[in-house]
Design a protein around this motif. Sequence first.
Motif, PDB file in Angstrom:
ATOM      1  N   SER A 177       2.063  13.489  10.561  1.00 28.05           N
ATOM      2  CA  SER A 177       0.687  13.808   9.958  1.00 28.05           C
ATOM      3  C   SER A 177       0.439  14.209   8.628  1.00 28.05           C
ATOM      4  N   LEU A 178      -0.581  13.747   8.044  1.00 27.37           N
ATOM      5  CA  LEU A 178      -0.789  13.938   6.525  1.00 27.37           C
ATOM      6  C   LEU A 178      -2.344  14.024   6.555  1.00 27.37           C
TER       7      LEU A 178
ATOM      8  N   TYR B  18       9.488   5.029   3.775  1.00 28.65           N
ATOM      9  CA  TYR B  18       8.415   5.273   4.635  1.00 28.65           C
ATOM     10  C   TYR B  18       7.397   4.440   4.411  1.00 28.65           C
ATOM     11  N   ARG B  19       6.430   4.483   5.281  1.00 32.72           N
ATOM     12  CA  ARG B  19       5.012   3.907   5.214  1.00 32.72           C
ATOM     13  C   ARG B  19       4.127   4.610   5.598  1.00 32.72           C
ATOM     14  N   ILE B  20       2.949   4.567   4.793  1.00 33.84           N
ATOM     15  CA  ILE B  20       1.611   5.389   5.213  1.00 33.84           C
ATOM     16  C   ILE B  20       0.659   4.661   5.986  1.00 33.84           C
ATOM     17  N   TYR B  21       0.266   5.073   7.265  1.00 35.78           N
ATOM     18  CA  TYR B  21      -0.874   4.197   7.627  1.00 35.78           C
ATOM     19  C   TYR B  21      -2.187   4.960   7.681  1.00 35.78           C
ATOM     20  N   ASP B  22      -3.349   4.576   7.879  1.00 38.37           N
ATOM     21  CA  ASP B  22      -4.422   5.179   8.029  1.00 38.37           C
ATOM     22  C   ASP B  22      -4.735   5.313   9.715  1.00 38.37           C
TER      23      ASP B  22
ATOM     24  N   ILE C  97       2.436   9.221   8.323  1.00 43.84           N
ATOM     25  CA  ILE C  97       3.664   8.697   7.503  1.00 43.84           C
ATOM     26  C   ILE C  97       4.728   8.503   8.524  1.00 43.84           C
TER      27      ILE C  97
ATOM     28  N   ILE D  54       7.433  12.020  -0.856  1.00 40.58           N
ATOM     29  CA  ILE D  54       6.349  11.281  -0.499  1.00 40.58           C
ATOM     30  C   ILE D  54       5.077  11.217  -1.530  1.00 40.58           C
TER      31      ILE D  54
ATOM     32  N   TYR E 247      -3.875  10.710   7.713  1.00 41.84           N
ATOM     33  CA  TYR E 247      -2.846   9.411   7.531  1.00 41.84           C
ATOM     34  C   TYR E 247      -1.666   9.941   8.495  1.00 41.84           C
TER      35      TYR E 247
ATOM     36  N   GLU F 295       7.410  10.197  13.008  1.00 47.87           N
ATOM     37  CA  GLU F 295       5.916  10.184  12.229  1.00 47.87           C
ATOM     38  C   GLU F 295       5.499  11.816  11.811  1.00 47.87           C
TER      39      GLU F 295
ATOM     40  N   ALA G  99       1.352  10.804  -1.861  1.00 47.06           N
ATOM     41  CA  ALA G  99       0.001  10.658  -0.951  1.00 47.06           C
ATOM     42  C   ALA G  99      -1.020   9.511  -1.388  1.00 47.06           C
TER      43      ALA G  99
END
Length: 280
Positions: A148-149, A80-84, A124, A113, A122, A146, A115
């Motif tokens: 949301s976080l 996984y990648r986490i994006y703003d 995910i 995951i 963010y 996707e 954080a």
Amino acid sequence: MKFQKKLKRSWLLAMIGILIYIGILIFCMRYYTEPYHIEITADTKHFEIETGGSECKLSVHIKNNTPNTLSEKANIYCAYRIYDLNGNIVLEGKHLPLKEVKKRKSVDMELEIEAPLFKGEYIIKIDLVEEGVTWFYEKGKENGCEVSLNVQNSYETNILAEIWCNPNLVQHTGNVCYIPITVLNQGTTPIKNSGQTAFFISYHIKTTDGKILLYDGVRTALSETILPNESLEAVCKIDFSNYLLPKGTYLVEVELLQEGITWGSSIGIRPVIIEVNRNQ
């Protein structure tokens, strides 16, 4: 009349040839795109995490729509990648070996995951990776899912520890100095050796009257996470040939360091101070 029949037959054969060509073309296009055609669904669409750097578990369902069996043996991993919210990658999570899943079949996996450290919203993105080659989504198919976080509070270091060294065990070999360090975790929080909140051992080099000559020394990774009330031994290696320092006596301050967050001395962990003589 015979000419018309021949013309009609030729036209029919030409049409059959065109249809065969189109069929082959479609088959080839499907063959070259389907190796990366998968579907991933998660057991939730949103996470709320109280503190940055915390971990949570996410269950995902992976459907293999490719003509191949996917697994670690085929160099396939789930990650996984986490994006703003501006689309910037904040962090990339661990790549987990994919359980074997045959073509047109499905498999369930559980991801841990981690954080981001700072408060905020963010996204995910979970996908499969052909390790060292490509993420599946980069092949033009929106395969992943996707989630949301929301991180409610930024991370704050709350480590209690002590480090020490027996000066009699310090070794010198030419320009290289080896300083054995023991780290004791005196708190209730593990001192991690991996991830965003990992700790390292590093050092500063000073003159004997305290003037800083080198602030950021080379990092030494901890070999494992140090659990509460446990200790770990490590060796801090300093190669003086990497620095433009003349022969002489120096003070080396060895510290714990949480990369990008804090030095141990800033949170009350006293450094080890060793006097080192550089004679070469």
